[in-house]
Design an enzyme around this catalytic site. Structure first.
Site, PDB file in Angstrom:
ATOM      1  N   LYS A   1       1.475  -0.444   0.327  1.00 16.95           N
ATOM      2  CA  LYS A   1       0.007  -0.082  -0.118  1.00 16.95           C
ATOM      3  C   LYS A   1       1.002   0.867  -0.401  1.00 16.95           C
ATOM      4  O   LYS A   1       0.523   2.319  -0.677  1.00 16.95           O
ATOM      5  CB  LYS A   1      -0.885  -0.177   1.435  1.00 16.95           C
ATOM      6  CG  LYS A   1      -1.784  -0.724   1.280  1.00 16.95           C
ATOM      7  CD  LYS A   1      -3.267  -0.932   2.251  1.00 16.95           C
ATOM      8  CE  LYS A   1      -3.908  -1.595   1.680  1.00 16.95           C
ATOM      9  NZ  LYS A   1      -5.235  -1.522   3.608  1.00 16.95           N
TER      10      LYS A   1
ATOM     11  N   LYS B   1      -4.286 -10.285  -6.777  1.00 14.77           N
ATOM     12  CA  LYS B   1      -5.795 -10.839  -6.104  1.00 14.77           C
ATOM     13  C   LYS B   1      -7.066  -9.852  -5.899  1.00 14.77           C
ATOM     14  O   LYS B   1      -6.748  -8.249  -6.442  1.00 14.77           O
ATOM     15  CB  LYS B   1      -5.125 -10.612  -4.097  1.00 14.77           C
ATOM     16  CG  LYS B   1      -5.321  -9.724  -3.722  1.00 14.77           C
ATOM     17  CD  LYS B   1      -4.893  -9.580  -2.215  1.00 14.77           C
ATOM     18  CE  LYS B   1      -5.335  -8.391  -1.723  1.00 14.77           C
ATOM     19  NZ  LYS B   1      -5.263  -8.296  -0.067  1.00 14.77           N
TER      20      LYS B   1
ATOM     21  N   LYS C   1     -10.701  -4.136  -3.507  1.00 13.48           N
ATOM     22  CA  LYS C   1     -11.101  -2.801  -4.057  1.00 13.48           C
ATOM     23  C   LYS C   1     -10.506  -1.849  -4.980  1.00 13.48           C
ATOM     24  O   LYS C   1     -11.161  -1.452  -4.993  1.00 13.48           O
ATOM     25  CB  LYS C   1     -11.811  -2.493  -2.826  1.00 13.48           C
ATOM     26  CG  LYS C   1     -13.065  -3.320  -1.774  1.00 13.48           C
ATOM     27  CD  LYS C   1     -13.337  -3.058  -0.989  1.00 13.48           C
ATOM     28  CE  LYS C   1     -13.603  -4.483   0.684  1.00 13.48           C
ATOM     29  NZ  LYS C   1     -13.445  -3.718   1.986  1.00 13.48           N
TER      30      LYS C   1
HETATM   31  P1  AMP Z   1     -10.829  -5.566   2.786  1.00 16.32           P
HETATM   32  O1  AMP Z   1     -11.050  -5.665   1.872  1.00 16.32           O
HETATM   33  O2  AMP Z   1      -8.805  -5.719   3.327  1.00 16.32           O
HETATM   34  O3  AMP Z   1     -11.168  -5.200   4.092  1.00 16.32           O
HETATM   35  O4  AMP Z   1     -11.030  -7.489   3.252  1.00 16.32           O
HETATM   36  C1  AMP Z   1     -12.066  -7.700   4.493  1.00 16.32           C
HETATM   37  C2  AMP Z   1     -11.354  -9.847   3.975  1.00 16.32           C
HETATM   38  O5  AMP Z   1     -12.029 -10.247   2.780  1.00 16.32           O
HETATM   39  C3  AMP Z   1     -10.046  -9.956   4.970  1.00 16.32           C
HETATM   40  O6  AMP Z   1     -10.871 -10.929   5.600  1.00 16.32           O
HETATM   41  C4  AMP Z   1      -9.608 -10.519   3.677  1.00 16.32           C
HETATM   42  O7  AMP Z   1      -8.684 -11.392   3.910  1.00 16.32           O
HETATM   43  C5  AMP Z   1     -10.254 -10.295   2.567  1.00 16.32           C
HETATM   44  N1  AMP Z   1     -10.218 -10.882   1.386  1.00 16.32           N
HETATM   45  C6  AMP Z   1     -10.024  -9.722   0.224  1.00 16.32           C
HETATM   46  N2  AMP Z   1      -9.651  -9.889  -0.325  1.00 16.32           N
HETATM   47  C7  AMP Z   1      -9.622 -11.352  -0.912  1.00 16.32           C
HETATM   48  C8  AMP Z   1      -9.167 -11.981  -2.210  1.00 16.32           C
HETATM   49  N3  AMP Z   1      -9.289 -11.501  -3.182  1.00 16.32           N
HETATM   50  N4  AMP Z   1      -9.630 -13.143  -1.907  1.00 16.32           N
HETATM   51  C9  AMP Z   1     -10.137 -13.885  -0.550  1.00 16.32           C
HETATM   52  N5  AMP Z   1     -10.094 -12.991   0.768  1.00 16.32           N
HETATM   53  C10 AMP Z   1     -10.126 -11.297   0.321  1.00 16.32           C
END
Ligand code: AMP
Ligand code: TRP
Length: 336
Positions: free
Chosen positions: A113, A199, A202
């Site tokens: 990031k 991956k 967002k």
């Molecule tokens: P965040 O969007 O960063 O707040 O992530 C929220 C949750 O979604 C966390 O448990 C992450 O590990 C999971 N997560 C985010 N992106 C992925 C992805 N591409 N594949 C699997 N899990 C994800």
């Protein structure tokens, strides 16, 4: 015996996508009756990169509504907004003072990031994992269900527990409970639709790289139609030379509810022209009930407010108890 405690959270930065759902929320929902669960919307984490104050509150409510729409059940789970409970920021400060800076500088997510932020890296971005440790530790969580990308942050949380307990625990009495990550193999790392080696995220500038849980059917169909594939006929899991193929088959397996073996057998002879419409239809059908429930929940703001008020009360009781314990162990005076 009391149920084990689960805590997890998602940042209110834009709409949730299939990675968030399959890597995290779906697993929370599937296992929720086995545990005593706390799910928070981590809005304090969302300001570690530049954010728009006009949409922060609405995004937080939308994520809480999505938790419910995905099937979080309030008889097993408590949902709340992180910033509504001051103990998160306060414990993060206490933990900061025992966290070596170089532990944070090594974090993969920070490095990734920070590159994207250029000159504009905040202290908060570096400190992100300490705030996450506070989230987990305030609830005496046994288990933290997340996607693979969060594993390193939970390891750091575990290292902090050892440090606090060593420095401030007395004999048998530990100050903080040791949490474990809970990472399901399938779905732990959902990949981008435009590059099977990255991956789904967002923050990817291309909207075509991800499917949001609230994308309308025609948008889902368009994204799957345009997604990256390869020229090989016949689809298979786990071929390292075919990352897109593995990712799309895994999505189909998880969203259709069919076993990996059944999917592997059914798709072994298929070409992309046959598979893509099948995946599109399966995705639309899997998301339809979530989207319907979401609209229903969002149309009754007073009910959502009441749920979050109850969640806050319940969560605050646990959080304030742990915070008081840590402050006492660290030697703070108690105000009279
Ligand atoms: P965040 O969007 O960063 O707040 O992530 C929220 C949750 O979604 C966390 O448990 C992450 O590990 C999971 N997560 C985010 N992106 C992925 C992805 N591409 N594949 C699997 N899990 C994800
Ligand atoms: N860092 C997590 C993510 O981006 C979100 C998060 C914040 C979290 N606090 C947490 C996840 C506590 C689990 C437990 O995915």
């Amino acid at each position: 015996m009391a149920k084990q405690r689960v805590l997890s959270g998602v940042q209110p930065t834009g709409n949730l996508h299939l990675g968030n759902y399959l890597g995290a929320i779906r697993n929370w929902v599937n296992a929720q009756d086995q545990y005593d669960n706390y799910f928070c919307v981590v809005d304090l984490h969302a300001i570690t990169v530049p954010h728009d104050p006009k949409v922060l509150a609405d995004n937080s409510y939308a994520i809480a509504a999505l938790y419910l729409a995905c099937g979080i059940d309030l008889t097993h789970s408590t949902i709340f907004i992180q910033s509504h409970i001051a103990a998160h920021s306060e414990l993060a400060w206490l933990l900061n003072c025992i966290t070596p800076v170089n532990w944070l500088e090594r974090m993969i997510q920070f490095k990734e990031k920070a590159v994207k932020q250029g000159e504009n890296v905040s202290v908060g971005l570096l400190d992100y994992p300490v705030l996450m440790a506070a989230d987990i530790l305030l609830y005496d969580a046994d288990l933290v269900p997340v996607g693979e990308d969060q594993k390193q942050h939970i390891e750091l949380t575990r290292d902090l527990v050892i440090r606090i307990n060593d420095q401030f625990g007395t004999g048998e009495n530990s100050v903080l409970k040791m949490p474990e990550p809970l990472i399901q193999k399938a779905g732990a790392r959902v990949m981008s639709l435009t590059d099977g080696t990255k991956k789904m995220s967002k923050s990817d500038p291309s909207d075509l790289s991800r499917i949001s849980l609230l994308d309308p059917p025609e948008v889902i169909t368009k994204k799957i139609k345009r997604c990256k594939t390869d020229p090989t006929k016949g689809l298979e899991f786990d071929n390292p030379d075919r990352p897109e193929c593995n990712n799309l088959l895994t999505l189909y397996h998880l969203l259709s509810g069919q076993s990996r073996e059944a999917v592997a057998a059914d798709c072994a002879e298929m070409g992309w022209g046959q598979f893509k419409p099948l995946l599109a239809e399966t995705t639309v059908e899997a998301l339809r009930p979530i989207q319907e429930k979401y609209s229903e929940i969002m149309s009754d703001r007073a009910a959502l407010d009441a749920i979050l008020r109850d969640g806050r009360e319940k969560a605050a009781a646990s959080a304030n108890h742990v915070l008081a314990k840590v402050k006492a162990a660290m030697g703070f005076s108690v105000p009279l």
